[in-house]
Enzyme design. Structure first.
Site, PDB file in Angstrom:
ATOM      1  N   GLY A 208      -0.262 -11.642  -5.704  1.00  5.84           N
ATOM      2  CA  GLY A 208       0.649 -11.125  -4.678  1.00  5.84           C
ATOM      3  C   GLY A 208      -0.070 -10.927  -3.365  1.00  5.84           C
ATOM      4  N   ASN A 209       0.538 -10.217  -2.451  1.00  2.00           N
ATOM      5  CA  ASN A 209      -0.144  -9.893  -1.199  1.00  2.00           C
ATOM      6  C   ASN A 209       0.267  -8.507  -0.735  1.00  2.00           C
ATOM      7  OD1 ASN A 209       2.215 -10.170   0.674  1.00  2.00           O
ATOM      8  ND2 ASN A 209       2.146 -12.281  -0.094  1.00  2.00           N
ATOM      9  N   PHE A 210      -0.294  -8.058   0.360  1.00  3.88           N
ATOM     10  CA  PHE A 210      -0.126  -6.662   0.777  1.00  3.88           C
ATOM     11  C   PHE A 210       1.143  -6.390   1.585  1.00  3.88           C
ATOM     12  CE2 PHE A 210      -4.877  -6.919   0.452  1.00  3.88           C
ATOM     13  CZ  PHE A 210      -4.987  -6.073  -0.639  1.00  3.88           C
ATOM     14  N   SER A 211       1.998  -7.369   1.755  1.00  4.35           N
ATOM     15  CA  SER A 211       3.183  -7.145   2.591  1.00  4.35           C
ATOM     16  C   SER A 211       4.043  -6.002   2.037  1.00  4.35           C
ATOM     17  CB  SER A 211       4.018  -8.435   2.649  1.00  4.35           C
ATOM     18  OG  SER A 211       5.261  -8.159   3.231  1.00  4.35           O
ATOM     19  N   ALA A 276       6.236 -12.643   3.536  1.00 10.29           N
ATOM     20  CA  ALA A 276       4.883 -13.173   3.345  1.00 10.29           C
ATOM     21  C   ALA A 276       4.910 -13.928   2.023  1.00 10.29           C
ATOM     22  CB  ALA A 276       3.877 -12.032   3.311  1.00 10.29           C
TER      23      ALA A 276
END
Ligand code: CTP
Length: 402
Positions: A208-211, A276
């Site tokens: 995943g990512n930090f969005s 994102a």
């Protein structure tokens, strides 16, 4: 704004029909003339006498008035109305409206209506979640109807979930907003993607990512409060949004987001790609949990995810506006210009992780907007809601004039 407006209120046979009495009262109090049309089943839930007394007009339910033999003209009614509201709208009436099943006065009038139609669904949570209901509501939306999203809470069945008809006060607010000329996004349809996507490695792990989704949600609220009908395709975020003008579709992976966007893009005036999206997904996703003690550390094989913004850019129709975002760490302007061209965007909102107060998880953002005609505007660091306002102001002033 409702003073002097002719409103048809269609009432269908659900328990929320009792709320229709308050709705009539509020509409009349706001100065509207209200003609109530009830389906035969609605009369089991609330007495026509209550509604005719509150509206000051006989309730219409049948094609003919039995005692006088007078024909109730759905065509005349359709022309008379400045707006039609169906509240509560049951799953059955929604299905009939979506498919043109004109077997009662209400649906017949709906098919003849020239004015905007607002639909306030009310049903049990499982009925609301059912793919058939979802498809019918999507169909109604695609025909230009306005869906007033039901609220979440305790339902008549005592189950808790989404399906409770929006409160009459809020339905009146939606109508009021529609007639308020100062709402510059009124009647516009805006699709927004927001948040990250998660790509599964195995049943318990993901990439995943930090969005946080904050900028996308701020945009959704800004557009809805200015009168737009928003479709918000949200990745996994912990944010809530309660606005009757926002239809939220929750997704997890890039593939799901891609599907939801393409399924809904046709009827939109604007698409804002704020998510994102993970660039890669795991090709060799496992259907069981990877065990630490068994075998060597696994090697993940990554394959490219679809570029959703590019896919929208490829099917963009004349008049549709496509907005992208770019979060960069270096060579910001060069990459933003590349993305603008490659994805066929009308403008791109660039932010740099180098800037203090910009990027993931924070409440502020500092952006530069680069347009396809070469114009550039730099904004100072602001709250994400104010950034959303700047973006929507530009969208309106330059891209949605007519
Ligand atoms: N985007 C998208 N689908 C993807 C990747 C990006 O819709 N698979 C959209 C984003 O929502 C954003 C824009 O494209 O509006 C740019 O996203 P970004 O991640 O910055 O660009 P990429 O094309 O993925 O390029 P890179 O990761 O190499 O910077």
């Amino acid at each position: 704004m409702l003073a002097g407006k002719n409103i048809i209120l269609g009432i269908t046979g659900g328990i929320a029909a009792y709320k229709a009495a308050s709705l009539v009262r509020l509409l009349v109090k706001a100065g509207a003339e209200v003609q109530v049309i009830m389906t035969p089943n609605a009369k089991e839930f609330i007495a026509p006498l209550t509604l005719s007394t509150l509206s000051g007009k006989p309730v219409i339910s049948e094609f003919f008035t039995a005692n006088t033999g007078q024909w109730n003209s759905h065509v005349d009614l359709g022309l008379w109305a400045d707006a039609m509201i169906v509240a509560p709208a049951t799953a059955s009436t929604i299905a009939k409206m979506a498919n043109g099943v004109a077997d009662n006065m209400l649906v017949t009038t709906y098919l003849s209506a020239k004015a905007p139609v607002f639909v306030a669904p009310a049903m049990d949570l499982d009925m609301f979640k059912h793919p058939t209901t979802k498809r019918n509501l999507d169909l109604l939306r695609s025909y230009g109807n306005h869906i007033i999203e039901p609220a979440a809470g305790e339902l008549a069945s005592h189950l808790i979930g989404k399906g409770r008809m929006e409160e009459p006060e809020n339905i009146v607010k939606v109508l009021d907003a529609y007639f308020d000329q100062s709402l510059d996004m009124k009647g516009r349809r805006v699709l927004i993607t927001a948040g990250p996507t998660y790509e599964k490695i195995d049943p318990v792990r993901f990439i995943g990512n930090f969005s946080s989704g904050k900028q996308g949600f701020a945009l959704a609220l800004e557009c809805a409060e200015r009168g737009a009908q928003v479709t918000l395709v949200a990745g996994p975020v912990s944010l809530a949004i309660e606005h009757p003008g926002v239809n939220r579709i929750d997704v997890t992976s890039a593939d799901e987001m891609h599907r939801a966007v393409l399924d809904n893009i046709e009827s939109q005036d604007v698409a804002i790609m704020c998510a994102a999206v993970a660039d890669y997904k795991v090709e060799n996703e496992l259907d069981h949990k990877i065990k630490r003690e068994k075998g060597d550390a696994p090697t993940l094989v990554l394959v490219k995810n679809p570029d959703i913004a590019k896919a929208v850019g490829a099917v963009k129709k004349p008049g549709q506006v496509l907005v992208g975002f770019a979060l960069e760490t270096d060579n910001e302007d060069v990459y933003a210009h590349e993305k603008l061209a490659k994805k066929n965007l009308d403008f791109i909102v660039l932010n740099s992780l180098k800037d203090k107060g910009a990027g993931f998880q924070v409440d502020t953002n500092k952006v530069k907007i680069i347009e396809s005609d070469g114009s550039e505007t730099i904004f100072p660091c602001k709250d994400k809601r104010m950034v959303a306002k700047d973006i929507v102001d530009l969208l309106n002033a330059k891209y949605l004039k007519s």
